[in-house]
Design an enzyme around this catalytic site. Structure first.
Site, PDB file in Angstrom:
ATOM      1  N   CYS A   1      15.121 -11.949  -5.333  1.00 27.99           N
ATOM      2  CA  CYS A   1      15.810 -10.671  -5.118  1.00 27.99           C
ATOM      3  C   CYS A   1      17.142 -10.940  -4.425  1.00 27.99           C
ATOM      4  O   CYS A   1      17.176 -11.578  -3.378  1.00 27.99           O
ATOM      5  CB  CYS A   1      14.945  -9.755  -4.260  1.00 27.99           C
ATOM      6  SG  CYS A   1      15.809  -8.273  -3.738  1.00 27.99           S
TER       7      CYS A   1
ATOM      8  N   CYS B   1      -5.183  -0.066   7.219  1.00 23.11           N
ATOM      9  CA  CYS B   1      -3.919  -0.693   6.833  1.00 23.11           C
ATOM     10  C   CYS B   1      -3.245  -1.299   8.063  1.00 23.11           C
ATOM     11  O   CYS B   1      -2.093  -1.707   7.988  1.00 23.11           O
ATOM     12  CB  CYS B   1      -3.009   0.322   6.153  1.00 23.11           C
ATOM     13  SG  CYS B   1      -2.710   1.770   7.161  1.00 23.11           S
TER      14      CYS B   1
ATOM     15  N   GLU C   1      -9.491  15.918   5.840  1.00 22.22           N
ATOM     16  CA  GLU C   1      -8.088  15.519   5.701  1.00 22.22           C
ATOM     17  C   GLU C   1      -7.202  16.570   6.364  1.00 22.22           C
ATOM     18  O   GLU C   1      -7.417  17.760   6.189  1.00 22.22           O
ATOM     19  CB  GLU C   1      -7.766  15.375   4.194  1.00 22.22           C
ATOM     20  CG  GLU C   1      -6.315  15.366   3.818  1.00 22.22           C
ATOM     21  CD  GLU C   1      -5.509  14.217   4.404  1.00 22.22           C
ATOM     22  OE1 GLU C   1      -5.987  13.060   4.404  1.00 22.22           O
ATOM     23  OE2 GLU C   1      -4.397  14.484   4.898  1.00 22.22           O
TER      24      GLU C   1
ATOM     25  N   CYS D   1      17.984  -6.475   3.001  1.00 20.49           N
ATOM     26  CA  CYS D   1      17.112  -5.302   2.886  1.00 20.49           C
ATOM     27  C   CYS D   1      15.886  -5.463   3.796  1.00 20.49           C
ATOM     28  O   CYS D   1      15.427  -6.561   4.029  1.00 20.49           O
ATOM     29  CB  CYS D   1      16.682  -5.173   1.424  1.00 20.49           C
ATOM     30  SG  CYS D   1      15.376  -4.011   1.126  1.00 20.49           S
TER      31      CYS D   1
ATOM     32  N   ASP E   1     -10.727   5.958   6.597  1.00 21.46           N
ATOM     33  CA  ASP E   1      -9.530   5.270   6.114  1.00 21.46           C
ATOM     34  C   ASP E   1      -8.313   5.886   6.806  1.00 21.46           C
ATOM     35  O   ASP E   1      -7.523   6.589   6.183  1.00 21.46           O
ATOM     36  CB  ASP E   1      -9.459   5.467   4.582  1.00 21.46           C
ATOM     37  CG  ASP E   1      -8.280   4.731   3.950  1.00 21.46           C
ATOM     38  OD1 ASP E   1      -7.619   3.937   4.640  1.00 21.46           O
ATOM     39  OD2 ASP E   1      -8.025   4.963   2.750  1.00 21.46           O
TER      40      ASP E   1
ATOM     41  N   CYS F   1      14.484  -2.088  -7.491  1.00 21.45           N
ATOM     42  CA  CYS F   1      13.772  -2.900  -6.509  1.00 21.45           C
ATOM     43  C   CYS F   1      12.633  -3.562  -7.255  1.00 21.45           C
ATOM     44  O   CYS F   1      11.932  -2.912  -8.034  1.00 21.45           O
ATOM     45  CB  CYS F   1      13.242  -2.005  -5.401  1.00 21.45           C
ATOM     46  SG  CYS F   1      12.000  -2.800  -4.390  1.00 21.45           S
TER      47      CYS F   1
ATOM     48  N   CYS G   1      11.000  -6.116   2.122  1.00 19.36           N
ATOM     49  CA  CYS G   1      10.052  -7.240   2.063  1.00 19.36           C
ATOM     50  C   CYS G   1      10.299  -8.170   3.257  1.00 19.36           C
ATOM     51  O   CYS G   1      11.418  -8.293   3.724  1.00 19.36           O
ATOM     52  CB  CYS G   1      10.260  -8.066   0.800  1.00 19.36           C
ATOM     53  SG  CYS G   1       9.984  -7.190  -0.742  1.00 19.36           S
TER      54      CYS G   1
ATOM     55  N   TYR H   1     -10.366  11.155   6.726  1.00 24.25           N
ATOM     56  CA  TYR H   1      -8.982  10.806   6.340  1.00 24.25           C
ATOM     57  C   TYR H   1      -8.955  10.583   4.820  1.00 24.25           C
ATOM     58  O   TYR H   1      -8.559   9.528   4.335  1.00 24.25           O
ATOM     59  CB  TYR H   1      -8.482   9.541   7.065  1.00 24.25           C
ATOM     60  CG  TYR H   1      -8.721   9.529   8.553  1.00 24.25           C
ATOM     61  CD1 TYR H   1      -7.830  10.157   9.413  1.00 24.25           C
ATOM     62  CD2 TYR H   1      -9.843   8.891   9.102  1.00 24.25           C
ATOM     63  CE1 TYR H   1      -8.048  10.146  10.787  1.00 24.25           C
ATOM     64  CE2 TYR H   1     -10.063   8.884  10.465  1.00 24.25           C
ATOM     65  CZ  TYR H   1      -9.167   9.508  11.303  1.00 24.25           C
ATOM     66  OH  TYR H   1      -9.394   9.489  12.654  1.00 24.25           O
TER      67      TYR H   1
HETATM   68  N1  SAH Z   1      -8.403   7.766   1.880  1.00 20.83           N
HETATM   69  C1  SAH Z   1      -7.175   8.226   1.281  1.00 20.83           C
HETATM   70  C2  SAH Z   1      -6.032   8.442   2.280  1.00 20.83           C
HETATM   71  C3  SAH Z   1      -5.818   7.375   3.302  1.00 20.83           C
HETATM   72  S1  SAH Z   1      -4.287   7.496   4.195  1.00 20.83           S
HETATM   73  C4  SAH Z   1      -6.751   7.286   0.166  1.00 20.83           C
HETATM   74  O1  SAH Z   1      -7.179   6.145   0.113  1.00 20.83           O
HETATM   75  O2  SAH Z   1      -5.957   7.699  -0.680  1.00 20.83           O
HETATM   76  C5  SAH Z   1      -4.716   8.349   5.625  1.00 20.83           C
HETATM   77  C6  SAH Z   1      -4.867   9.839   5.451  1.00 20.83           C
HETATM   78  O3  SAH Z   1      -5.195  10.380   6.734  1.00 20.83           O
HETATM   79  C7  SAH Z   1      -3.617  10.579   4.999  1.00 20.83           C
HETATM   80  O4  SAH Z   1      -3.931  11.363   3.876  1.00 20.83           O
HETATM   81  C8  SAH Z   1      -3.245  11.461   6.200  1.00 20.83           C
HETATM   82  O5  SAH Z   1      -2.692  12.699   5.828  1.00 20.83           O
HETATM   83  C9  SAH Z   1      -4.577  11.653   6.875  1.00 20.83           C
HETATM   84  N2  SAH Z   1      -4.557  11.946   8.319  1.00 20.83           N
HETATM   85  C10 SAH Z   1      -3.674  11.519   9.245  1.00 20.83           C
HETATM   86  N3  SAH Z   1      -4.027  11.921  10.466  1.00 20.83           N
HETATM   87  C11 SAH Z   1      -5.175  12.618  10.333  1.00 20.83           C
HETATM   88  C12 SAH Z   1      -6.042  13.275  11.258  1.00 20.83           C
HETATM   89  N4  SAH Z   1      -5.792  13.290  12.554  1.00 20.83           N
HETATM   90  N5  SAH Z   1      -7.143  13.875  10.777  1.00 20.83           N
HETATM   91  C13 SAH Z   1      -7.423  13.858   9.447  1.00 20.83           C
HETATM   92  N6  SAH Z   1      -6.633  13.256   8.525  1.00 20.83           N
HETATM   93  C14 SAH Z   1      -5.514  12.639   8.951  1.00 20.83           C
END
Ligand code: SAH
Length: 455
Positions: free
Chosen positions: A74, A410, A335, A80, A383, A161, A83, A314
């Site tokens: 790149c 993550c 969510e 940038c 998650d 990109c 990455c 989440y």
């Molecule tokens: N499991 C989903 C999203 C994961 S990302 C997938 O794999 O696609 C994390 C998610 O948590 C996001 O959608 C975000 O909006 C949500 N989030 C963030 N803070 C939160 C909270 N305090 N309570 C509930 N959800 C939340």
């Protein structure tokens, strides 16, 4: 005493890579973080900043390159901020990510002998992203789009990109040309003037379609027909053109305020044979090919059957919930983003799934309530975003006493912290797997299984 001086040059060897992708060396025993270096490099560096316990530096000269260095494909990589690891071969990138997870689990999580059971690499290490965001602004009095240089809002001009679809180049060029032809200004963050803030695109790997969103500091765009004409001429893969309105002085990437200028208002993609309709502002995993592997592993760890209930905290637009619902008794998804929950419900209908319910609320608020009301999930999957979960959610989960907790993360640091809390409350860390969803960057995804210790 700090043994290094600002602006002074030192010759150092890189011995590790930190969780942000910077190489770490020791100059007179003092840790220095240096971007775009590799383990085994001997480099001449200049100290750019000094803090109490570490310093930052930049490369002046590579004296002896690490064997793990590779060709950089790149042109803008050095400038940038997108990455961090593109100068390192892919095998070594995976090793670095494995170490980042293991270090976090050992040091922050105090799982002293933790070793990751597997690290799953990607087949496609370029063009894997389904979502791209190109800020639009001025550079040397010219309108440009591109990426921000690290830790600044200075735009590094770039229309294509390597992480995203090639079509982004034509989309960006079409929009730049529309702007110049019709005197449409770029947004100026400092003065809060001008119109076009950023170009946001979302691709479906299922259909190849691309949604183009123009984020603007205006409720309408001049000469919309010209914009539509340019974009629709650019490719028949463009399935929608959306205006996203943000007239406030803030830095939100995207708001809830969308007007469809042309085509569809949503885009459809699939994960594990489940179809998802995605609104511009909903979160959808950015590397669907790797996400399928991640979800398959998470579902394997969860190991539920038609007699067991699942709570997916989440849950975003219900991606994990709906994949899980096909195998479980029922799923409760939680969510915070209301639009994502509306998408989740719509996606349940679309896939003819009747055993999933979704709550639009914060986890810390609703999880304790549901559990106090007698909800007892057999399996909990969570998650969370990078900041991880919180004690009120985790304590409520533990109170519900699920058999297994599957934690997808993550951010290894917050995963380690939360996994320690769960492990201290009657669970055993019994399996783990890392996934590279973001080749060439320092980001890494990880899933761990925490199993209830029955006395
Ligand atoms: N499991 C989903 C999203 C994961 S990302 C997938 O794999 O696609 C994390 C998610 O948590 C996001 O959608 C975000 O909006 C949500 N989030 C963030 N803070 C939160 C909270 N305090 N309570 C509930 N959800 C939340």
């Amino acid at each position: 005493m700090i043994p290094v001086e600002k602006n002074k040059e030192y010759t150092v060897c890189i011995d590790t890579v930190a969780s942000d992708g910077n190489g770490v060396a020791h100059a007179d025993g003092f840790a220095v973080f240096i971007p775009q270096t590799a383990i085994g490099d001997t480099v001449k560096i200049q100290i750019t900043d000094i803090k109490k316990r570490f310093a930052a530096g930049k490369i002046v000269d590579i004296i002896s390159p690490s064997p793990s260095r590779c060709n950089i494909d790149c042109e803008q990589y050095e400038l940038c901020g997108g990455c961090q690891l593109r100068h390192i071969n892919y095998t070594q990138q995976l090793e670095i990510k494995k170490n980042i997870i293991e270090n976090a689990m050992r040091r922050i999580g105090r799982f002293s002998d933790f070793s990751l059971n597997n690290m799953v690499g990607a087949e496609n290490i370029n063009r894997y992203r389904n979502k791209m965001v190109f800020p639009v602004g001025y550079k040397d009095n010219k309108t440009v789009c591109g990426f921000y240089a690290p830790r600044t809002h200075d735009i590094v001009p770039l229309t294509d990109c390597l992480l995203g679809d090639e079509l982004n180049k034509s989309i960006n060029n079409a929009i730049m040309e529309y702007m110049s032809e019709n005197n449409v200004s770029a947004y100026d963050e400092k003065k809060h003037t001008g119109i076009i803030r950023r170009i946001f695109t979302r691709k479906s790997f299922l259909t190849g379609e691309i949604m183009t969103v123009i984020c603007a500091n205006s409720k309408s765009l001049p000469a919309v027909d010209k914009l539509v004409e340019r974009l629709t001429n650019a490719s028949d893969r463009i399935s929608s053109i959306i205006l996203n309105i943000n007239t406030k002085k803030n830095n939100f990437t995207i708001t809830d305020n969308n007007i469809t200028l042309w085509g569809k208002s949503e885009i459809t993609d699939s994960l594990l044979d489940t179809e998802f309709t995605i609104s511009p502002q909903s979160f959808f995993q950015i590397n669907p090919q790797q996400t399928e592997k991640l979800y398959s592993k998470a579902i394997e760890f969860a190991d539920f059957d038609k007699n067991q209930s699942v709570m997916d905290i989440y849950c975003g637009i219900g991606t994990i919930s709906l994949c899980a619902a096909k195998k479980a008794k029922y799923v409760i998804g939680i969510e915070i983003v209301e639009k994502a929950v509306l998408d989740a419900r719509k996606n349940a209908l679309k896939n003819n799934i009747q055993n999933a319910v979704f709550y639009a609320d914060s986890a810390e608020n609703i999880v304790p309530k549901l559990i106090a009301q007698g909800e007892t999930p057999d399996i909990v999957m969570l998650d969370p975003p990078r900041k991880g979960s919180d004690e009120s959610t985790l304590s409520a989960i533990i109170k519900a006493n699920p058999k297994r907790i599957v934690y997808i993360s993550c951010n290894p640091a917050t995963l380690a912290r939360d996994a320690r809390f769960i492990a201290d409350n009657g669970y055993k860390l019994s399996d783990s797997c890392g996934f590279d969803l973001f080749p060439h960057t320092a980001h890494v995804e990880c899933v761990v299984l925490l199993s209830r210790v029955d006395k």
